[in-house]
Design a protein around this motif. Structure first.
Motif, PDB file in Angstrom:
ATOM      1  N   GLN A  93       0.840  -1.194   0.000  1.00 48.71           N
ATOM      2  CA  GLN A  93       0.000   0.000   0.000  1.00 48.71           C
ATOM      3  C   GLN A  93       0.878   1.248   0.000  1.00 48.71           C
ATOM      4  O   GLN A  93       2.018   1.231   0.483  1.00 48.71           O
ATOM      5  CB  GLN A  93      -0.876   0.048   1.265  1.00 48.71           C
ATOM      6  N   THR A  94       0.321   2.320  -0.551  1.00 46.07           N
ATOM      7  CA  THR A  94       0.924   3.640  -0.408  1.00 46.07           C
ATOM      8  C   THR A  94       0.138   4.365   0.675  1.00 46.07           C
ATOM      9  O   THR A  94      -1.082   4.506   0.578  1.00 46.07           O
ATOM     10  CB  THR A  94       0.851   4.446  -1.716  1.00 46.07           C
ATOM     11  N   ILE A  95       0.831   4.813   1.722  1.00 45.32           N
ATOM     12  CA  ILE A  95       0.164   5.430   2.861  1.00 45.32           C
ATOM     13  C   ILE A  95       0.881   6.724   3.233  1.00 45.32           C
ATOM     14  O   ILE A  95       1.947   7.048   2.707  1.00 45.32           O
ATOM     15  CB  ILE A  95       0.141   4.493   4.088  1.00 45.32           C
ATOM     16  N   ALA A  96       0.286   7.464   4.155  1.00 45.82           N
ATOM     17  CA  ALA A  96       0.943   8.636   4.728  1.00 45.82           C
ATOM     18  C   ALA A  96       0.391   8.852   6.131  1.00 45.82           C
ATOM     19  O   ALA A  96      -0.780   8.564   6.398  1.00 45.82           O
ATOM     20  CB  ALA A  96       0.708   9.875   3.871  1.00 45.82           C
ATOM     21  N   ILE A  97       1.246   9.337   7.024  1.00 46.58           N
ATOM     22  CA  ILE A  97       0.823   9.730   8.368  1.00 46.58           C
ATOM     23  C   ILE A  97       1.109  11.210   8.524  1.00 46.58           C
ATOM     24  O   ILE A  97       2.246  11.643   8.339  1.00 46.58           O
ATOM     25  CB  ILE A  97       1.546   8.944   9.482  1.00 46.58           C
ATOM     26  N   SER A  98       0.059  11.968   8.819  1.00 41.86           N
ATOM     27  CA  SER A  98       0.202  13.419   8.936  1.00 41.86           C
ATOM     28  C   SER A  98      -0.144  13.873  10.344  1.00 41.86           C
ATOM     29  O   SER A  98      -1.173  13.480  10.897  1.00 41.86           O
ATOM     30  CB  SER A  98      -0.699  14.128   7.926  1.00 41.86           C
ATOM     31  N   ALA A  99       0.723  14.712  10.897  1.00 43.25           N
ATOM     32  CA  ALA A  99       0.514  15.265  12.237  1.00 43.25           C
ATOM     33  C   ALA A  99       1.590  16.309  12.493  1.00 43.25           C
ATOM     34  O   ALA A  99       2.660  16.262  11.872  1.00 43.25           O
ATOM     35  CB  ALA A  99       0.598  14.167  13.297  1.00 43.25           C
ATOM     36  N   PRO A 100       1.359  17.237  13.409  1.00 42.86           N
ATOM     37  CA  PRO A 100       2.431  18.162  13.788  1.00 42.86           C
ATOM     38  C   PRO A 100       3.599  17.431  14.453  1.00 42.86           C
ATOM     39  O   PRO A 100       4.759  17.689  14.153  1.00 42.86           O
ATOM     40  CB  PRO A 100       1.747  19.124  14.762  1.00 42.86           C
ATOM     41  N   LYS A 101       3.260  16.473  15.348  1.00 40.98           N
ATOM     42  CA  LYS A 101       4.303  15.714  16.055  1.00 40.98           C
ATOM     43  C   LYS A 101       3.794  14.307  16.333  1.00 40.98           C
ATOM     44  O   LYS A 101       2.753  14.121  16.961  1.00 40.98           O
ATOM     45  CB  LYS A 101       4.678  16.393  17.369  1.00 40.98           C
ATOM     46  N   VAL A 102       4.539  13.315  15.852  1.00 37.52           N
ATOM     47  CA  VAL A 102       4.197  11.917  16.108  1.00 37.52           C
ATOM     48  C   VAL A 102       5.416  11.057  15.795  1.00 37.52           C
ATOM     49  O   VAL A 102       6.204  11.380  14.899  1.00 37.52           O
ATOM     50  CB  VAL A 102       2.977  11.472  15.259  1.00 37.52           C
ATOM     51  N   LYS A 103       5.577   9.975  16.539  1.00 37.00           N
ATOM     52  CA  LYS A 103       6.651   9.018  16.282  1.00 37.00           C
ATOM     53  C   LYS A 103       6.053   7.790  15.606  1.00 37.00           C
ATOM     54  O   LYS A 103       5.110   7.183  16.125  1.00 37.00           O
ATOM     55  CB  LYS A 103       7.353   8.642  17.579  1.00 37.00           C
TER      56      LYS A 103
END
Length: 282
Positions: A68-78
């Motif tokens: 899969q092609t994915i993305a995780i978006s957030a100001p701050k996350v590990k």
């Protein structure tokens, strides 16, 4: 498919919200940070209103059964892929049996997947809410299916940029609402100059502030309200209605946050301080 090996603190499916049903008492719901919902989807080539996985504070652990092609978006996350730290706010490519673990989220983070995330749809939205959808959030052991996108995916979408420095701002832009005019000059001065601390009691329904503000106002008849309305409770607490808020209320209405300020507030750390900047309608 995607299997939830653990669900995290509060993980749910959210899109841009449930419109046209407030007359029936249905909250708007949708992603707490609508800007990041759009950004996460753009990164993987989806339309901006596609459903994503919204995560709070401690995210889930996921196993992918297909590439899969994915993305995780957030100001701050590990984020960790097979135990190794990976970048956020960029495309990620996962392979069958890859394990993705999301940890230490400042507030809210969004996982988008290229294609259509299949889940229960009620009242023209996939946003999970306890009295509308069967489940209010995702649970350990849930299996999520992805429908292949009807659009040809172009890798150029990975170059979409988003200025995360906007979340460093501590000022919420607001417009005054009817009961604001009934406040004294001193009370208005306090609202425009004092810093307010975000309470740990804040959630998807409302963000509260710790400080007490003297309330001399009478209760009002129940009127329509929406996300971003700042109410003054009988105890003197300022409460900002958020995405899962009720659609009517009888507390005095002081302010209405701008849409960008609703997104900003949703990402401010608990116990951090904000102030109000009053805007004038043009």
């Amino acid at each position: 498919m995607i299997e939830l090996l653990s669900s995290g603190f509060y993980t749910s499916i959210q899109d841009n919200g449930r419109f046209n049903y407030t007359d029936f008492g249905a909250p708007l719901s949708g992603a707490m940070d609508q800007n990041l919902l759009s950004f996460a989807n753009l990164l993987v080539g989806n339309s901006t209103d596609q459903a994503v996985i919204e995560m709070a504070f401690i995210g889930p652990k996921l196993k992918f059964t297909k590439a899969q092609t994915i993305a995780i978006s957030a100001p701050k996350v590990k984020v960790f892929l097979n135990g190794k730290s990976v970048a956020i706010n960029h495309q990620l490519f996962v392979k069958p049996n890859d394990i993705l673990e999301i940890k230490s989220i400042q507030n809210w983070a969004y996982l988008s997947i290229n294609g259509h995330l299949i889940s229960e749809e009620k009242l023209e939205s996939q946003s999970q809410y306890h009295s509308i959808t069967t489940n209010k959030n995702l649970k350990k052991g849930d299996i999520l299916k992805i429908k292949k996108s009807q659009y040809k995916f172009h890798k150029k979408h990975s170059n979409v940029n988003y200025d995360m420095s906007i979340y460093d701002c501590n000022t919420l832009q607001v417009y005054t609402l009817p009961e604001y005019q009934k406040l004294s000059r001193n009370e208005k001065e306090i609202l425009s100059t004092k810093a307010f601390t975000i309470s740990e009691k804040s959630n998807r329904m409302a963000y509260q502030f710790e400080e007490t503000f003297e309330n001399r106002l009478d209760a009002i008849n129940s009127v329509p309200v929406m996300p971003g309305v700042v109410q003054l409770t009988p105890e003197g607490k300022l409460v900002v209605l958020m995405r899962d808020a009720q659609v009517t209320g009888g507390y005095p209405r002081i302010f209405q946050l701008s849409e960008s300020s609703i997104n900003l507030l949703s990402q401010k750390p608990l116990k951090s301080q904000i102030n109000f900047e009053i805007l004038k309608l043009k």
